[in-house]
Design an enzyme around this catalytic site. Structure first.
Site, PDB file in Angstrom:
ATOM      1  NE  ARG A 295      21.312 -27.323  43.918  1.00  0.00           N
ATOM      2  CZ  ARG A 295      20.056 -26.904  43.762  1.00  0.00           C
ATOM      3  NH1 ARG A 295      19.272 -26.729  44.809  1.00  0.00           N
ATOM      4  NH2 ARG A 295      19.571 -26.671  42.554  1.00  0.00           N
TER       5      ARG A 295
ATOM      6  CG  HIS B  54      26.383 -41.958  48.254  1.00  0.00           C
ATOM      7  ND1 HIS B  54      25.448 -40.941  48.330  1.00  0.00           N
ATOM      8  CD2 HIS B  54      25.761 -43.078  48.702  1.00  0.00           C
ATOM      9  CE1 HIS B  54      24.313 -41.432  48.789  1.00  0.00           C
ATOM     10  NE2 HIS B  54      24.466 -42.724  49.017  1.00  0.00           N
TER      11      HIS B  54
ATOM     12  CG  LEU C  81      25.346 -31.622  40.134  1.00  0.00           C
ATOM     13  CD1 LEU C  81      26.710 -32.274  40.256  1.00  0.00           C
ATOM     14  CD2 LEU C  81      25.464 -30.105  40.024  1.00  0.00           C
TER      15      LEU C  81
ATOM     16  N   GLY D  31      32.565 -29.559  55.073  1.00  0.00           N
ATOM     17  CA  GLY D  31      33.752 -29.633  54.214  1.00  0.00           C
ATOM     18  C   GLY D  31      34.898 -30.438  54.786  1.00  0.00           C
TER      19      GLY D  31
ATOM     20  CG  ASP E 158      23.684 -40.590  45.485  1.00  0.00           C
ATOM     21  OD1 ASP E 158      24.585 -39.741  45.347  1.00  0.00           O
ATOM     22  OD2 ASP E 158      22.712 -40.430  46.241  1.00  0.00           O
TER      23      ASP E 158
HETATM   24  C1  GAR Z   1      29.809 -36.810  53.703  1.00  0.00           C
HETATM   25  O1  GAR Z   1      29.379 -37.858  54.539  1.00  0.00           O
HETATM   26  C2  GAR Z   1      29.539 -37.156  52.255  1.00  0.00           C
HETATM   27  O2  GAR Z   1      29.743 -38.503  51.952  1.00  0.00           O
HETATM   28  C3  GAR Z   1      28.084 -36.797  52.141  1.00  0.00           C
HETATM   29  O3  GAR Z   1      27.954 -35.594  52.855  1.00  0.00           O
HETATM   30  C4  GAR Z   1      28.927 -35.589  53.902  1.00  0.00           C
HETATM   31  C5  GAR Z   1      29.712 -34.302  53.787  1.00  0.00           C
HETATM   32  O4  GAR Z   1      30.606 -34.163  54.863  1.00  0.00           O
HETATM   33  N1  GAR Z   1      27.687 -36.660  50.776  1.00  0.00           N
HETATM   34  C6  GAR Z   1      26.502 -37.040  50.317  1.00  0.00           C
HETATM   35  O5  GAR Z   1      25.624 -37.487  51.029  1.00  0.00           O
HETATM   36  C7  GAR Z   1      26.306 -36.835  48.827  1.00  0.00           C
HETATM   37  N2  GAR Z   1      25.238 -37.674  48.348  1.00  0.00           N
HETATM   38  P1  GAR Z   1      31.772 -33.102  54.778  1.00  0.00           P
HETATM   39  O6  GAR Z   1      31.120 -31.792  54.344  1.00  0.00           O
HETATM   40  O7  GAR Z   1      32.294 -33.010  56.178  1.00  0.00           O
HETATM   41  O8  GAR Z   1      32.778 -33.599  53.790  1.00  0.00           O
END
Ligand code: GAR
Length: 218
Positions: free
Chosen positions: A97, A115, A99, A18, A151
């Site tokens: 997830r 992303h 969606l 997060g 994505d």
């Molecule tokens: C981030 O790098 C985000 O871009 C990626 O997960 C990570 C979450 O980090 N999201 C994806 O890959 C979605 N396709 P965080 O929980 O520290 O924000």
């Protein structure tokens, strides 16, 4: 004097650490923006980010996808929980997830994702490995409106970093993540301030914004 500006209502969905959620919450507080993070919702009971949000006094909820027989059942329960908060925008911040189309359609123009790649390159998982394998010399992250295609969707903003000869998936991930916090907070600020929206043709419309790309040096 009473400030009658309605607060922009945000719900943030996470699955883990997060850090993007934390950056957004902190930015809203520090900049005194007219917005309220109404809830942080996780699909993982033990998500690190949920504890941070709780400590920050935010409303949190956990809905585990494991408690549902089908993707559609989970997505329906998630949608109902989100709609309790009547959000203007739903922000996916590391929400891992896929969606259902009905969920995405329900939040058309209000569902935002970050992303870790320069979309349309490298959708899916292990984006930093994909980038190294492809030999690209620039990499980064993309904030976009979500469409039913994974994505994919109208781009709000991107961060761009150089790829170094010494980079590994881990080093790239670390450097890209730092830029995600910059680009996602900027994009959310624009949404709150009404500077960005999705028009009826599905195109991103902007007001008083010349540049939506953020370049970083090594
Ligand atoms: C981030 O790098 C985000 O871009 C990626 O997960 C990570 C979450 O980090 N999201 C994806 O890959 C979605 N396709 P965080 O929980 O520290 O924000």
């Amino acid at each position: 004097m009473t400030d009658l500006t309605p607060l922009c209502r945000l719900v943030i969905l996470i699955s883990g650490r997060g850090s993007n959620m934390q950056a957004i919450v902190s930015m809203i507080e520090e900049q005194g923006l007219p917005a309220q993070v109404c809830a942080v919702i996780s699909n993982q009971i033990d998500a690190e980010g949920v504890n941070w949000a709780k400590e920050r006094g935010l409303t949190t909820a956990c809905i585990s996808h494991r408690d549902f027989a089908t993707r559609a059942d989970f997505d329906q329960a998630l949608l109902q929980e989100i709609d309790n908060y009547q959000p203007d925008y739903v922000l996916l911040a590391g929400f891992m997830r896929v969606l259902s189309p009905f969920f995405v359609e329900h939040y058309h123009g209000r569902l935002i994702n970050i992303h870790p790649s320069l979309l349309p390159s490298f959708p899916g998982l292990r984006t930093h490995e994909q980038a190294l394998q492809a030999g690209v010399q620039c990499h980064g992250s993309t904030v976009h409106f979500v469409t039913p295609v994974l994505d994919h969707g109208p781009i709000v903003a991107q961060s761009i970093i150089p790829v170094l000869a010494s980079d590994t998936p881990e080093s790239l991930s670390e450097r890209v993540l730092a830029t995600e916090h910059v680009v996602y907070t900027a994009a959310v600020r624009w949404l709150i301030q009404g500077q960005v929206h999705l028009d009826a043709q599905g195109k991103v419309q902007v007001k008083d914004l010349e540049q939506r790309s953020f370049y970083f040096h090594a």
